[in-house]
Design an enzyme around this catalytic site. Structure first.
Site, PDB file in Angstrom:
ATOM      1  N   ASN A   7       0.725  -1.053  -0.074  1.00 54.66           N
ATOM      2  CA  ASN A   7      -0.056   0.104  -0.075  1.00 54.66           C
ATOM      3  C   ASN A   7       0.960   1.111  -0.009  1.00 54.66           C
ATOM      4  O   ASN A   7       1.440   1.643   1.053  1.00 54.66           O
ATOM      5  CB  ASN A   7      -0.814  -0.040   1.288  1.00 54.66           C
ATOM      6  CG  ASN A   7      -1.813   1.015   1.545  1.00 54.66           C
ATOM      7  OD1 ASN A   7      -1.696   1.901   0.558  1.00 54.66           O
ATOM      8  ND2 ASN A   7      -2.714   1.061   2.391  1.00 54.66           N
ATOM      9  N   ARG A  91      -2.804  -2.014  -3.199  1.00 54.23           N
ATOM     10  CA  ARG A  91      -3.997  -1.292  -2.940  1.00 54.23           C
ATOM     11  C   ARG A  91      -4.011   0.073  -3.943  1.00 54.23           C
ATOM     12  O   ARG A  91      -2.848   0.686  -3.737  1.00 54.23           O
ATOM     13  CB  ARG A  91      -4.183  -0.751  -1.486  1.00 54.23           C
ATOM     14  CG  ARG A  91      -5.162   0.066  -1.272  1.00 54.23           C
ATOM     15  CD  ARG A  91      -5.148   0.645   0.197  1.00 54.23           C
ATOM     16  NE  ARG A  91      -6.402   1.551   0.207  1.00 54.23           N
ATOM     17  CZ  ARG A  91      -6.314   2.821   0.801  1.00 54.23           C
ATOM     18  NH1 ARG A  91      -5.139   2.929   1.596  1.00 54.23           N
ATOM     19  NH2 ARG A  91      -7.429   3.372   0.945  1.00 54.23           N
ATOM     20  N   HIS A 180     -13.019   3.432   0.378  1.00 52.98           N
ATOM     21  CA  HIS A 180     -13.102   2.139   1.399  1.00 52.98           C
ATOM     22  C   HIS A 180     -14.119   1.194   0.792  1.00 52.98           C
ATOM     23  O   HIS A 180     -14.405   0.422   1.734  1.00 52.98           O
ATOM     24  CB  HIS A 180     -13.856   2.845   2.635  1.00 52.98           C
ATOM     25  CG  HIS A 180     -13.271   3.930   3.584  1.00 52.98           C
ATOM     26  ND1 HIS A 180     -13.781   4.811   3.939  1.00 52.98           N
ATOM     27  CD2 HIS A 180     -11.783   3.961   3.666  1.00 52.98           C
ATOM     28  CE1 HIS A 180     -12.986   5.600   4.887  1.00 52.98           C
ATOM     29  NE2 HIS A 180     -11.771   5.067   4.380  1.00 52.98           N
ATOM     30  N   ARG A 241     -11.109  16.190   7.621  1.00 48.43           N
ATOM     31  CA  ARG A 241     -11.936  16.571   6.808  1.00 48.43           C
ATOM     32  C   ARG A 241     -13.362  17.011   6.958  1.00 48.43           C
ATOM     33  O   ARG A 241     -13.843  16.537   7.873  1.00 48.43           O
ATOM     34  CB  ARG A 241     -11.974  15.529   5.735  1.00 48.43           C
ATOM     35  CG  ARG A 241     -10.699  15.048   4.878  1.00 48.43           C
ATOM     36  CD  ARG A 241     -10.880  13.662   4.044  1.00 48.43           C
ATOM     37  NE  ARG A 241      -9.728  12.858   4.404  1.00 48.43           N
ATOM     38  CZ  ARG A 241      -9.694  11.755   3.993  1.00 48.43           C
ATOM     39  NH1 ARG A 241     -10.800  11.018   3.572  1.00 48.43           N
ATOM     40  NH2 ARG A 241      -8.605  10.880   4.168  1.00 48.43           N
ATOM     41  N   GLU A 384      -8.725  -5.143   5.086  1.00 50.01           N
ATOM     42  CA  GLU A 384      -8.637  -4.660   3.912  1.00 50.01           C
ATOM     43  C   GLU A 384      -7.437  -5.499   3.291  1.00 50.01           C
ATOM     44  O   GLU A 384      -7.489  -6.181   2.057  1.00 50.01           O
ATOM     45  CB  GLU A 384      -8.352  -3.301   3.570  1.00 50.01           C
ATOM     46  CG  GLU A 384      -9.779  -2.398   3.953  1.00 50.01           C
ATOM     47  CD  GLU A 384      -9.337  -1.084   4.216  1.00 50.01           C
ATOM     48  OE1 GLU A 384      -8.781  -0.848   5.419  1.00 50.01           O
ATOM     49  OE2 GLU A 384      -9.545  -0.152   3.475  1.00 50.01           O
TER      50      GLU A 384
END
Ligand code: ADP
Length: 402
Positions: A7, A91, A180, A241, A384
């Protein structure tokens, strides 16, 4: 089979070596501060304690070289030869409309990924650097791309289009993509097993709450809507965010505060959300520690859970009902307070939280509603990397058959 999961971010590379058949992690770690002074590799072999090494790591290729050398090392390694790695699973953040599932990476796939850079200028370039480096360092070993956006490609047009001129979608690909996806897919599949019904019969709302946060409406196994949009900025309020806001605000603050587009992007992505509202931290643990002490920490927490509650209501409406709600991610898995507050006064929808079960700290998959709750609520730790390993194994096994 052994799969190396990579990743690659802008200044970091996270990795795991997984045996997908056994669902076992042999080693994992992260290289941080790539291209900066004092890069650090943190590595953990499954039966050993974590080690930290520092060095000069100029780019992603050097980082992956470093990872391979530690995986091969006598004391901390898990392989004796690079050829023991059967495949690499990457990923990739943005797959645009081109990828609705995981794929074997070919030249064609790479060029499609390059085209998606426009959509994710911060994320896709390092992902591609990771792929290029792995291809050079592990030649001949199949590489698979697993996209954060892929699972949401099943959304209907009325869910993924914005109320903007249609030509902007056609010309620039302006639409909701969602992110996601690997996590929403994993926890929805696990939830169906927990529920004891085929996923094709269930209406699920999955809430992935980490530093980034998103909710998804998963009807009969397919994502039909999700809160993140064209970028991961939309939807729930997050650590740094803003989540949803009136787009006119951006124009107004750019004008009033004399901000450039870059400044505005930084404001919305790095200085908003929990940290912006509380002025304390983007970390939910610290917000919760201050909940009773600081008005603004309480406000940040309340905005976070109120907005999540609104999405849960909206998705129940979008699917014409809901059978189960899933909480995952660092906050979803660990914060009983976020779960309780966001599910408060939802008995009308058929949610009856078992407060004791909700409070029990556990790393296991669990149910936190009472036996008579019409809608069941599960806490399911996400994984994941396992999904990436399983997808990679599937694609590579099929390749070997042909
Ligand atoms: P990322 O999105 O970077 O993978 P994580 O899924 O690890 O992040 O989630 C990080 C968030 O989880 C942080 O806000 C952190 O405070 C929160 N978190 C972790 N443990 C707890 C806890 N026990 N209680 C409340 N929040 C927690």
């Amino acid at each position: 089979m052994l799969v190396l999961i990579l990743n690659a971010g802008s200044s970091s590379v996270k990795y795991q070596v997984i045996s997908p058949e056994e669902r076992r992690v042999l080693a994992k770690g992260v290289v941080e501060r790539i291209g900066m002074s004092g890069a650090i590799l943190t590595h953990k072999k499954w039966d050993d304690k974590e080690i930290r090494l520092s060095g000069e790591i100029l780019d992603h290729k050097m980082a992956i070289e470093y990872v391979l050398s530690i995986l091969l090392s006598k004391n901390h390694g898990v392989i004796e030869d690079k050829s023991e790695i059967d495949a690499v699973g990457h990923r990739v953040v943005h797959g645009g409309e081109a990828f609705s599932g995981s794929v074997l990476i070919t030249e064609e796939v790479m060029s499609e990924m390059r085209r998606c850079i426009d959509y994710a200028p911060l994320h896709n370039p390092p992902n591609l650097k990771g792929i290029n480096a792995a291809m050079q360092l592990l030649p001949g070993i199949p590489q698979v791309g697993v996209f954060d956006t892929a699972f949401h490609q099943t959304m209907p047009k009325h869910a993924y289009l914005y109320g903007l001129p249609y030509t902007l979608y056609k010309r620039h690909g302006i639409r909701r993509y969602g992110f996601h996806g690997t996590s929403h897919r994993y926890v929805s599949e696990r939830a169906a097993i927990f529920y004891g019904e085929p996923i094709e019969k269930l209406k699920l709302i999955t809430c992935h709450l980490g530093n980034g946060a998103s909710a998804a409406a998963i009807k009969h196994g397919k994502s039909i809507d999700t809160s993140m949009g064209f970028t991961p900025l939309e939807g729930l309020m997050m650590g740094t965010r803003s989540g949803d806001l009136d787009p006119a605000i951006i124009l107004q603050i750019m004008h009033k505060e004399e901000l450039t587009p870059n400044d505005a992007t930084t404001l919305l992505n790095k200085h908003s959300g929990l940290v912006g509202v509380s002025g304390i931290s983007s970390d939910m643990r610290e917000i919760e520690e201050e909940y009773h002490e600081s008005d603004r920490a309480r406000l940040a927490h309340d905005i976070f859970t109120y907005r999540l509650k609104k999405y849960i209501g909206a998705y129940a409406a979008a699917m014409g009902g809901v059978d189960a709600i899933v909480f995952t991610g660092g906050i979803g898995e660990n914060s009983s307070m976020v779960r309780e507050h966001s599910l408060r006064d939802m008995e009308f929808l058929g949610i009856k939280l078992d407060r004791e079960k909700n409070e029990l700290p556990s790393k296991e998959e669990r149910e936190i509603t009472t036996p008579d709750s019409k809608v069941r609520v599960f806490v399911i730790p996400t994984n994941e990397e396992l999904v990436i390993a399983l997808d990679t194994m599937k694609i590579v096994s099929e390749l070997k058959k042909n």
